[in-house]
Design a protein around this motif. Structure first.
Motif, short mmCIF file in Angstrom:
data_model
loop_
_atom_site.label_atom_id
_atom_site.label_comp_id
_atom_site.label_asym_id
_atom_site.label_seq_id
_atom_site.Cartn_x
_atom_site.Cartn_y
_atom_site.Cartn_z
N VAL A 138 -15.30 -59.46 -9.73
CA VAL A 138 -14.85 -60.17 -11.30
C VAL A 138 -15.49 -59.55 -12.33
CG1 VAL A 138 -14.40 -62.43 -12.27
CG2 VAL A 138 -14.01 -62.02 -9.52
N ARG A 139 -15.05 -59.09 -13.11
CA ARG A 139 -15.42 -58.71 -14.26
C ARG A 139 -16.21 -59.55 -15.07
NH1 ARG A 139 -13.37 -56.56 -19.16
NH2 ARG A 139 -11.03 -56.75 -18.41
N GLY A 140 -17.46 -59.26 -15.57
CA GLY A 140 -18.16 -60.35 -16.45
C GLY A 140 -19.12 -61.32 -15.63
N THR A 141 -18.66 -61.46 -13.99
CA THR A 141 -19.46 -62.33 -13.53
C THR A 141 -20.32 -61.86 -12.52
OG1 THR A 141 -17.89 -62.66 -12.02
CG2 THR A 141 -17.40 -63.83 -13.73
N GLY A 142 -19.86 -60.76 -11.81
CA GLY A 142 -20.52 -60.18 -11.15
C GLY A 142 -20.42 -60.83 -9.65
N SER A 174 -8.59 -37.60 -3.90
CA SER A 174 -8.47 -38.98 -4.30
C SER A 174 -9.84 -39.43 -5.13
CB SER A 174 -8.46 -40.12 -2.91
OG SER A 174 -9.49 -39.71 -2.25
N HIS A 175 -9.84 -40.35 -5.80
CA HIS A 175 -10.81 -40.84 -6.68
C HIS A 175 -11.29 -42.09 -6.61
CE1 HIS A 175 -8.27 -42.71 -9.57
NE2 HIS A 175 -7.56 -41.68 -9.81
N SER A 176 -10.66 -42.97 -5.86
CA SER A 176 -10.92 -44.32 -5.64
C SER A 176 -10.79 -44.88 -4.22
CB SER A 176 -10.07 -45.27 -6.73
OG SER A 176 -10.71 -44.91 -8.09
N GLY A 177 -11.13 -46.17 -3.78
CA GLY A 177 -10.91 -46.49 -2.66
C GLY A 177 -11.29 -48.02 -2.25
N ILE A 178 -10.63 -48.67 -1.53
CA ILE A 178 -10.82 -49.76 -1.10
C ILE A 178 -10.78 -50.24 0.58
CG2 ILE A 178 -10.24 -51.05 -3.24
CD1 ILE A 178 -7.66 -51.88 -1.85
N SER A 179 -11.64 -51.12 0.89
CA SER A 179 -11.94 -51.27 2.42
C SER A 179 -10.91 -52.55 2.62
CB SER A 179 -13.15 -51.31 2.92
OG SER A 179 -14.00 -50.43 2.81
N ARG A 234 -7.94 -52.33 -9.48
CA ARG A 234 -7.68 -51.46 -10.69
C ARG A 234 -8.06 -51.87 -12.01
NH1 ARG A 234 -2.58 -47.44 -9.21
NH2 ARG A 234 -3.81 -45.51 -9.02
N GLU A 235 -7.62 -53.15 -11.95
CA GLU A 235 -7.85 -54.24 -13.23
C GLU A 235 -9.49 -54.11 -13.58
OE1 GLU A 235 -7.86 -58.84 -14.52
OE2 GLU A 235 -6.21 -58.14 -13.22
N TRP A 236 -10.35 -54.43 -12.56
CA TRP A 236 -11.74 -54.36 -12.54
C TRP A 236 -12.12 -53.02 -13.11
CZ3 TRP A 236 -15.11 -51.54 -9.68
CH2 TRP A 236 -16.32 -51.60 -10.06
N GLN A 237 -11.51 -51.95 -12.29
CA GLN A 237 -11.94 -50.54 -12.28
C GLN A 237 -11.74 -50.19 -13.81
OE1 GLN A 237 -9.75 -47.61 -9.93
NE2 GLN A 237 -11.72 -46.81 -9.36
N ASN A 238 -10.61 -50.38 -14.36
CA ASN A 238 -10.45 -50.05 -15.74
C ASN A 238 -11.08 -50.53 -16.97
OD1 ASN A 238 -8.05 -48.31 -14.77
ND2 ASN A 238 -6.62 -49.96 -15.03
N GLY A 239 -11.38 -51.99 -16.63
CA GLY A 239 -12.34 -52.75 -17.29
C GLY A 239 -13.82 -52.16 -17.40
N TYR A 240 -14.34 -51.42 -16.38
CA TYR A 240 -15.71 -51.07 -15.84
C TYR A 240 -15.71 -49.67 -16.73
CZ TYR A 240 -19.66 -48.83 -13.85
OH TYR A 240 -20.64 -48.33 -13.56
#
Length: 245
Positions: A138-142, A174-179, A234-240
């Motif tokens: 969660v962006r901004g909270t860790g 590929s450049h990203s992934g999730i488990s 992706r929302e978190w990734q784009n913000g990061y």
């Protein structure tokens, strides 16, 4: 005589430690000292913890690795708790204090007494894995939060795995992934499921067998559903990415 010497050494150690410890530090040490009782239970912060029977599933609970628990005999003073504990064991809390995990490689799980019956029932039920999820920051909270796939999204994953074309790893870009994890309906137990990797417009399902990864390209007709699956990550990734540029 040996007993007297040991008592004197402990008393001297306590006297030497007292000026070095603030009230806050003492309170923190007390909060992390668990006493092993004669009946095999643990006593931590006034709460009794009972040993659960052996089970082979992974608990889907947050672990507090920083809040280490020191299990000692019932006669060990708090100032010596971090010296006279079992140093062959790494013990910690899970689920906001619901569980004490004790051991190293082979673990024993102690459950808080007021929750023991419900955990025991869940272990004995051996319920099937019916949900699927992944964790994202969660962006901004860790903090980490779970996204649970809808029934339609889960169906798309398993259908694409069957219908998709297998690719050699050298063909995969590929450049990203999730488990992804599977879990029980009550979300108490989980297990590894599969991994999703993706580029800008292509998704791959990665399934591992005996250390070997098999890549399956997701058919184009499922792209919208896979976009939905990874949207939170992706929302978190784009913000990061914006933040780090």
């Amino acid at each position: 005589m040996k007993r007297i010497k040991q008592t004197c050494i402990l008393a001297l150690s306590l006297l030497l430690c007292l000026p070095l410890c603030s009230c806050k530090e003492l309170d923190d040490m007390r909060a992390h000292q668990a006493f092993l009782q004669e009946d095999g239970t643990l006593l931590l912060n006034g709460q009794i913890y009972k040993e659960l029977p052996v089970f082979y599933r992974e608990l889907n609970l947050d672990a507090d690795y920083n809040g280490r628990v020191y299990i000692t005999g019932s006669d060990v003073p708090v100032l010596l708790s971090q010296l006279l504990f079992n140093n062959n064991s790494y013990d910690y809390l899970m689920g906001d204090g619901a569980i004490i995990v004790a051991g190293y490689e082979v673990f024993t799980y102690y459950c808080r007494e007021d929750l023991y019956d419900s955990y025991l029932a869940a272990i004995e039920a051996d319920a099937p894995m019916t949900k699927m999820f992944y964790n994202y920051p969660v962006r901004g909270t860790g903090e980490m939060k779970a996204y649970f796939l809808t029934d339609e999204e889960m169906t798309a994953v398993w259908t694409a795995l069957v219908e998709g074309e297998e690719k050699d790893w050298s063909e995969v870009s590929s450049h990203s992934g999730i488990s992804l994890y599977s879990c029980t309906e009550d979300e108490l137990f989980k297990e590894d499921a599969i991994k999703l990797e993706y580029s800008d417009d292509t998704y791959y399902i990665v399934d591992s067998f005996g250390g070997e990864s098999v890549y399956t390209e997701v058919p184009a007709e499922y792209k919208a559903l896979f976009d939905s699956i990874v949207a939170k990550y992706r929302e978190w990734q784009n913000g990061y990415n914006v933040y780090t540029k």
